[in-house]
Design an enzyme around this catalytic site. Structure first.
Site, PDB file in Angstrom:
ATOM      1  N   THR A  73       0.832  -1.203   0.000  1.00 48.62           N
ATOM      2  CA  THR A  73       0.000   0.000   0.000  1.00 48.62           C
ATOM      3  C   THR A  73       0.866   1.252   0.000  1.00 48.62           C
ATOM      4  OG1 THR A  73      -1.886  -1.071   1.076  1.00 48.62           O
ATOM      5  CG2 THR A  73      -1.718   1.315   1.311  1.00 48.62           C
ATOM      6  N   ASN A 151      -5.892  -9.763  -7.569  1.00 48.52           N
ATOM      7  CA  ASN A 151      -5.842 -10.476  -6.297  1.00 48.52           C
ATOM      8  C   ASN A 151      -7.051 -11.367  -6.057  1.00 48.52           C
ATOM      9  OD1 ASN A 151      -6.747  -7.576  -6.144  1.00 48.52           O
ATOM     10  ND2 ASN A 151      -7.607  -8.291  -4.208  1.00 48.52           N
ATOM     11  N   GLN A 181       0.711  -9.557  -6.176  1.00 55.14           N
ATOM     12  CA  GLN A 181       0.312 -10.961  -6.279  1.00 55.14           C
ATOM     13  C   GLN A 181       1.233 -11.789  -7.171  1.00 55.14           C
ATOM     14  OE1 GLN A 181      -1.845 -12.491  -4.486  1.00 55.14           O
ATOM     15  NE2 GLN A 181      -2.798 -10.735  -3.503  1.00 55.14           N
ATOM     16  N   SER A 203       4.883  -6.615  -1.855  1.00 51.33           N
ATOM     17  CA  SER A 203       4.830  -6.705  -0.398  1.00 51.33           C
ATOM     18  C   SER A 203       5.383  -8.044   0.064  1.00 51.33           C
ATOM     19  CB  SER A 203       3.383  -6.544   0.079  1.00 51.33           C
ATOM     20  OG  SER A 203       3.303  -6.554   1.484  1.00 51.33           O
ATOM     21  N   GLY A 204       5.918  -8.090   1.275  1.00 49.29           N
ATOM     22  CA  GLY A 204       6.536  -9.309   1.779  1.00 49.29           C
ATOM     23  C   GLY A 204       5.558 -10.387   2.196  1.00 49.29           C
ATOM     24  N   HIS A 205       4.437  -9.987   2.773  1.00 51.58           N
ATOM     25  CA  HIS A 205       3.591 -11.000   3.398  1.00 51.58           C
ATOM     26  C   HIS A 205       2.770 -11.813   2.407  1.00 51.58           C
ATOM     27  CE1 HIS A 205      -0.578  -9.149   3.453  1.00 51.58           C
ATOM     28  NE2 HIS A 205       0.140  -8.123   3.068  1.00 51.58           N
ATOM     29  N   THR A 241      13.687   5.050   9.799  1.00 48.62           N
ATOM     30  CA  THR A 241      14.717   4.051  10.058  1.00 48.62           C
ATOM     31  C   THR A 241      14.365   2.732   9.368  1.00 48.62           C
ATOM     32  OG1 THR A 241      15.201   5.049  12.198  1.00 48.62           O
ATOM     33  CG2 THR A 241      15.934   2.770  11.865  1.00 48.62           C
ATOM     34  N   CYS A 329     -19.471  -8.762   1.156  1.00 47.82           N
ATOM     35  CA  CYS A 329     -20.397  -8.974   2.273  1.00 47.82           C
ATOM     36  C   CYS A 329     -19.647  -9.207   3.575  1.00 47.82           C
ATOM     37  CB  CYS A 329     -21.316 -10.163   1.996  1.00 47.82           C
ATOM     38  SG  CYS A 329     -20.472 -11.735   1.799  1.00 47.82           S
TER      39      CYS A 329
END
Length: 408
Positions: A73, A151, A181, A203-205, A241, A329
């Protein structure tokens, strides 16, 4: 009750090798990499090595073209808003109607603030008509931002072709892609195949590194102003940092994904295809969202007519199966997701869409469990559906369904 986790497009488990690589930088090498004393050199060297590892795997780009961030993000926001700040005289942006909110909402916010944004539509398989893309390009276009793969559906976009067309139209147009993705699932070669891309986020996760770390590739010479301002870290491009252990984890995960790519890809695709075939054989009135388009080998988005995704997820959860719905939903809305609406999926199916996304840690036993439970869940919910003829196992013929959401 056993847990079967098939929601890897949402997040992934940290790989044991990644955790082991990170641990020293929580303990003996905990120093701030910007500090000048000798003890901090190990932390600084670790960040340098991580940058070099990712740059090499991405086709041998320059290490300083990799900017470390906190997540995709932030990377997306940095790319889009950084390009906007660096080019204040241009006001036209092109994106798609199926982007992740980390791109879509930024573009909508810019639109509210006077920018002209073209949201490209997609067809029923989730792909962009090339004519629509070419027609949207203008000489005053500032930025094109198109995801590498969706995604929700796993549909892969031909971003190499899009980027080439952009540069042939006007070399000054910046091309950005959200590859959250695809990094770790598809080869990323920014020196050759993807050489016209200016910025790439990930992104890493999503690839077995921890949450809280990401990166942004910025090609040398690309006009992009800093998003976070403060210190001089990352050569003045991103203040704050450096998160040393997480950066080390990210590089280790990217390296691990490259090392194991071919066997992982083959095995995961076989599991996905087996699940897809079983469900389509056992369940009537089922559709595969994105079928007919190139898709990520780990992603299966199924649409079940005449039942709600919320009910499906609730019952799957009772059987220990962790999946996600193609419907919003789950966030308190009864509207289907923006992706499925853009694909014009019929409302009787869009509300009952479920995404299964696999990883290297899924097994045949996982697929067997889902294959056994999911058809039972569908059958149970259809018993309660006012639109389903339980006796004849088909939709009721005496109810006329009108799709008001997708009528022209």
């Amino acid at each position: 009750m056993r847990t079967v986790y098939v929601d890897n497009n949402a997040t992934t488990a940290i790989a044991p090798e990644v955790l082991q690589a990170m641990l020293p930088y929580f303990k003996e090498n905990y120093f701030n990499p910007s500090s000048m004393y000798d003890q901090a050199r190990g932390a600084a060297d670790a960040v340098t090595r991580a940058r070099q590892v990712i740059a090499t795997i991405f086709g041998g780009i320059a290490p300083d073209e990799i900017l470390f961030t906190s997540c995709a993000t932030e990377s997306n926001n940095t790319a889009i808003l950084g390009a906007v700040k660096a080019n204040p005289h241009k006001k036209h942006i092109i994106t798609t109607a199926v982007e992740h909110p980390a791109v879509l909402e930024v573009c909508r916010d810019l639109q509210r603030n006077g920018y002209e944004v073209t949201f490209l539509p997609v067809d029923a398989s989730g792909q962009i008509e090339i004519g629509d893309f070419i027609s949207a390009l203008r000489m005053d276009t500032l930025l094109v931002t198109i995801m590498h793969a969706n995604n929700e559906t796993g549909v892969i976009f031909p971003i190499a072709d899009y980027a080439r067309i952009v540069k042939e139209t006007n070399p000054e147009i910046i091309f950005h892609t959200d590859a959250t993705q695809t990094v770790g699932k598809l080869p990323i070669d920014l020196k050759n195949e993807l050489n016209h891309i200016d910025m790439l986020s990930f992104s890493g996760h999503k690839l077995h590194a921890p949450k809280g770390v990401g990166a942004l590739y910025i090609r040398r010479g690309t006009p992009c102003r800093p998003f976070l301002i403060g210190g001089h870290q990352e050569k003045g491009r991103r203040a704050g940092t450096e998160n040393v252990p997480y950066i080390v984890g990210l590089a280790t995960a990217v390296e691990l994904a490259q090392k194991n790519h071919d066997p992982d890809e083959h095995r995961i695709k076989a599991l996905r295809d087996r699940l897809e075939q079983t469900l389509t054989e056992k369940i009537s009135y089922i559709e595969i969202n994105g079928q007919g388009a190139p898709r990520l080998s780990n992603t299966l988005n199924v649409a079940i007519h005449y039942i709600e995704g919320e009910g499906i997820l609730f019952q799957l959860n009772q059987h220990g199966i962790c999946a996600s719905s193609g419907s919003a939903c789950t966030s308190g809305s009864l509207d289907p997701s923006h992706v499925l609406k853009a694909m014009h999926i019929h409302f009787t199916a869009a509300h009952g869409s479920v995404r299964f996304s696999l990883s290297r840690y899924n097994t045949e036993a996982d697929i067997d469990h889902v294959s056994q439970v999911f058809p039972q869940v569908v059958a149970n919910l259809r018993k309660m559906s006012p639109y389903w003829d339980q006796k004849n196992n088909k939709p009721r013929e005496d109810i006329k369904l009108v799709d008001t959401k997708h009528q022209e």
